[in-house]
Enzyme design. Structure first.
Site, PDB file in Angstrom:
ATOM      1  N   ASP A  11      48.934  23.500  -9.395  1.00  0.00           N
ATOM      2  CA  ASP A  11      49.924  22.744 -10.419  1.00  0.00           C
ATOM      3  C   ASP A  11      51.171  23.255 -10.543  1.00  0.00           C
ATOM      4  O   ASP A  11      52.155  22.307 -10.510  1.00  0.00           O
ATOM      5  CB  ASP A  11      49.273  23.218 -12.051  1.00  0.00           C
ATOM      6  CG  ASP A  11      50.074  22.445 -13.021  1.00  0.00           C
ATOM      7  OD1 ASP A  11      50.239  21.145 -13.108  1.00  0.00           O
ATOM      8  OD2 ASP A  11      50.561  23.175 -13.868  1.00  0.00           O
ATOM      9  N   HIS A  56      56.112  23.637  -7.164  1.00  0.00           N
ATOM     10  CA  HIS A  56      57.439  24.156  -7.634  1.00  0.00           C
ATOM     11  C   HIS A  56      57.944  25.590  -7.209  1.00  0.00           C
ATOM     12  O   HIS A  56      59.106  25.624  -6.697  1.00  0.00           O
ATOM     13  CB  HIS A  56      57.511  24.203  -9.346  1.00  0.00           C
ATOM     14  CG  HIS A  56      56.987  22.893  -9.995  1.00  0.00           C
ATOM     15  ND1 HIS A  56      57.171  21.790  -9.381  1.00  0.00           N
ATOM     16  CD2 HIS A  56      56.224  22.592 -10.915  1.00  0.00           C
ATOM     17  CE1 HIS A  56      56.819  20.755 -10.316  1.00  0.00           C
ATOM     18  NE2 HIS A  56      56.086  21.249 -11.380  1.00  0.00           N
TER      19      HIS A  56
HETATM   20  C1  BG6 Z   1      54.559  20.325 -14.049  1.00  0.00           C
HETATM   21  C2  BG6 Z   1      53.227  21.003 -14.372  1.00  0.00           C
HETATM   22  O1  BG6 Z   1      54.629  20.001 -12.705  1.00  0.00           O
HETATM   23  O2  BG6 Z   1      55.520  21.264 -14.613  1.00  0.00           O
HETATM   24  C3  BG6 Z   1      53.209  21.687 -15.747  1.00  0.00           C
HETATM   25  O3  BG6 Z   1      52.075  20.118 -14.171  1.00  0.00           O
HETATM   26  C4  BG6 Z   1      54.159  22.547 -16.070  1.00  0.00           C
HETATM   27  O4  BG6 Z   1      51.788  22.328 -15.844  1.00  0.00           O
HETATM   28  C5  BG6 Z   1      55.442  21.763 -15.797  1.00  0.00           C
HETATM   29  O5  BG6 Z   1      54.217  22.727 -17.581  1.00  0.00           O
HETATM   30  C6  BG6 Z   1      56.575  22.724 -15.929  1.00  0.00           C
HETATM   31  O6  BG6 Z   1      58.074  21.935 -15.724  1.00  0.00           O
HETATM   32  P1  BG6 Z   1      59.258  22.689 -16.583  1.00  0.00           P
HETATM   33  O7  BG6 Z   1      60.183  21.524 -16.042  1.00  0.00           O
HETATM   34  O8  BG6 Z   1      59.140  22.487 -18.036  1.00  0.00           O
HETATM   35  O9  BG6 Z   1      59.543  23.838 -16.033  1.00  0.00           O
END
Ligand code: BG6
Length: 484
Positions: free
Chosen positions: A235, A240
């Site tokens: 995830d 990320h």
């Molecule tokens: C998403 C995940 O890609 O990114 C989520 O699937 C996570 O689980 C989210 O909460 C976090 O994104 P941001 O922009 O809120 O840091």
């Protein structure tokens, strides 16, 4: 903005959460801020029995909920928004007719973006059906936007790439990782490659370690079903955090173009080899309290298996084996239901080779210089220096900081940036086919192991204390604001 051509933005999954919360508000803002709202026509596609008016109502509501209250929204919804019912797995010939009819009605030249805001199992069917209906080509341009996760391991990502390439050229494909759309993340490249003061010290000779933290205070919310199958490595880590790492570690590209930048990012991934399972700490949240509010444990979340071993936290030490980075550990950490929401990159410098301040304090009183880049919730950066405290012989640490909001009160959302890039055809902030495979290649061996302990940690904490044991360099102080 002249680069924004008239186009049709087709959203599969038109009634879903992503469309309502992110895509529609972002599209409207992009168009409105560039004063070209009339150039974007939206066609929502879903298996919902909605007519155009029903979808327009839904869009207006989405814009209102996103805090967009200007008078243009009604006109946009009335004149530029349509809906087409398409049953799951049905051929898309009827959709093609509708597209042609809307293009004729709105005077569009045949530029089309197809956004798959769908659960991953639906991607292959839709990609194939688009091709079969002749929608892989268009009188203007045809672009395919695919949300993450792109595959669930190396094999499935490869298979999906093959399928996509059987129907679309890579130059038409936009794989989303919304972190790349965040202003502060993009600023990483500008920061690095316009400020030689930092860049020239950004090497194994000068640096002690790099820490990348993406901490969330939220739990799995309503996505327990998806999350329990995915877990934190799929995830967050594979996408990320890995993206942030490549931006920190990459060499200067030959130019600021999509291919030059993505080439350098891939090279980082190719220099990483495998991850040592002994350098991985996994965790799962138990009941606790976040910001004063009681919070249930992961196993009590909706749609999570009662005995689930799915990790909601991971801390990993990795190395980039190239001339710049050999010997500098990268610590990556992310988790749900942690004490606060923060995304930070901390670059810690080596201490001076000799401490000439012995005798003034028992131990060498010098802390390392640290550059902290904060991505969220408050974008900015901080450099920590050592100073003499006036009137004493003590050495103290003084941060010098910059908060984006002081200079730029309004930052575009990640989706605004990414949707604009799709429309103007800039692939820089999208993940290339070989890049997504290189990233899965790194993480898949870990995903296949079931012998890594999953430590419990209370919601509202900073994760399992075992994460501390990953540190192999520096002293006993964590450089990040976040303590583990
Ligand atoms: C998403 C995940 O890609 O990114 C989520 O699937 C996570 O689980 C989210 O909460 C976090 O994104 P941001 O922009 O809120 O840091």
């Amino acid at each position: 903005m002249d680069r924004i051509e008239h186009h049709l933005f087709v959203i599969f999954g038109a009634t879903g959460d992503l469309t309502k919360r992110k895509l529609l508000p972002a599209l409207y803002r992009v168009m409105n801020e560039n004063e070209v709202a009339d150039r974007c026509v939206v066609l929502g596609v879903s298996p919902g029995r909605l007519d155009d008016d029903g979808f327009r109502r839904l869009c207006r509501q989405a814009l209102t909920e996103a805090g967009i209250a200007d008078t243009g929204t009604d006109r946009w919804a009335e004149e530029r928004i349509f809906h087409q019912f398409v049953d799951r797995d049905a051929p898309l010939d009827e959709l093609r007719h509708r597209i042609e009819q809307i293009e004729a009605q709105c005077g569009l030249p045949g530029n089309r973006a197809f956004y798959l805001a769908l659960p991953p199992p639906a991607f292959p069917g839709v990609v194939t059906a688009l091709d079969h209906a002749g929608l892989d080509q268009a009188p203007g341009w045809a672009r395919l936007v695919i949300e993450k996760p792109f595959g669930s391991d190396l094999e499935s990502a490869r298979a999906l790439n093959q399928l996509v390439h059987a129907h679309f050229d890579e130059s038409q494909v936009y794989r989303i990782d919304h972190y790349l759309g965040k202003e502060s993340v993009q600023n990483l490249l500008t920061f690095r490659f316009t400020n030689p003061i930092f860049e020239t010290t950004w090497t194994r000779d000068r640096l002690d370690s790099v820490e990348i933290t993406v901490a969330e205070d939220l739990g799995v919310e309503t996505r327990g079903g998806y999350y329990d199958g995915a877990g934190v490595l799929r995830d967050m880590m594979q996408n990320h955090l890995t993206q942030l790492l490549t931006l920190v570690a990459m060499e200067a590209p030959s130019s600021f173009t999509a291919d030059a930048i993505r080439q350098e990012k891939v090279q980082v991934l190719e220099s990483m080899r495998s991850i040592d399972p002994a350098a991985v700490v996994l965790g799962q949240y138990t009941a606790g309290s976040v910001d004063g509010a009681a919070s249930v444990g992961y196993l009590d979340e909706d749609k999570v298996a009662t005995q689930s071993r799915t990790a909601t936290f991971a801390a990993v030490r990795v190395n980039v084996h190239n001339w710049r980075w050999e010997g500098v550990p990268f610590y990556l950490r992310t988790g749900k239901r942690l004490a606060e929401r923060t995304t930070q990159i901390a670059i810690t410098y080596k201490k001076p080779p000799v401490c000439i301040f012995h005798g003034i304090a028992d131990d060498c009183p010098i802390s390392p210089n640290v550059l902290v880049l904060t991505m969220q919730p408050h974008e900015g950066f901080e450099v920590r220096f050592e100073l003499k405290e006036p009137g004493t012989a003590r050495v103290v640490t003084q941060p010098m900081s910059f908060d984006y909001a002081d200079r730029f009160p309004q930052l575009p959302s990640a989706y605004q940036t990414l949707l604009l890039d799709v429309i103007i055809g800039d692939q820089t902030l999208f993940v290339r086919a070989d890049e997504v495979e290189a990233s899965w290649n790194l993480w898949t061996p870990l995903l296949e192991r079931d012998d890594i302990a999953v430590h419990p940690y209370p919601a509202g904490s900073w994760g399992p204390p075992a994460a501390n044991d990953l540190l192999t360099t520096g002293d006993d102080r964590w450089t990040m604001r976040m303590r583990w």
